[in-house]
Design a protein around this motif. Sequence first.
Motif: not given
Length: 200
Positions: A100-105, A150-152, A177-184
């Motif tokens: 799964y890919l999750r965004y804020r839960g 600028g960060t997702l 589980t991996c938490d990550l941030e995408i720099d837009v």
Amino acid sequence: MNTTTAPGKRNLIKNKRCCCICVWITSAILGLGLLFLILGLTVFKAKRPVTKINSVGLSDLDVSLDLARLRVVLNVTLDIGVSVENPNRVGFRYTNSTAYLRYRGNDVGEVPIGAGRIGARDTRALNLTLTVMADRLLSNSDLYTDALSGTLPFQTYIRMEGKVKILFSIHVVTYTTCDLEIDVLNRTISNQKCRYRTKL
């Protein structure tokens, strides 16, 4: 002189032989059982398979702001390299699973992982592609704010379930589980942190 053995004596000898045979069979069964128990607790003791994420790559990123409606149109595709290590001396069979890919839960993307088998002391590599389902993000009020910053923040979640069969089947579940941030702006992944857990 009569050398014929009396019937009672013959029965006694026969009973002793039967007892000896029963004792030997029982001892052999107990010995084998003890041997299997020792092997099961030492050499063939069930060990936890480990699922690890080796790489996360950003293969596609498209972000556009609708200022009039205060909305964000977002397309994200991640390429994930996963390895499943089986440290046991027997094979590990796992059932159909899902990444799964999750965004804020909330689940915003998913990809199936087909059932399979990993041999004894072997490692299997899985290459997964997770794509955001844009319609699942339209109602998320945080997306607009995150895009402007600028960060997702995203999270990948993989749960694999299977069995290790030694003397009997042992149920195993692995979590990654991996938490990550995408720099837009830079179109890169930053602050990646992964956690692994296995339950027997």
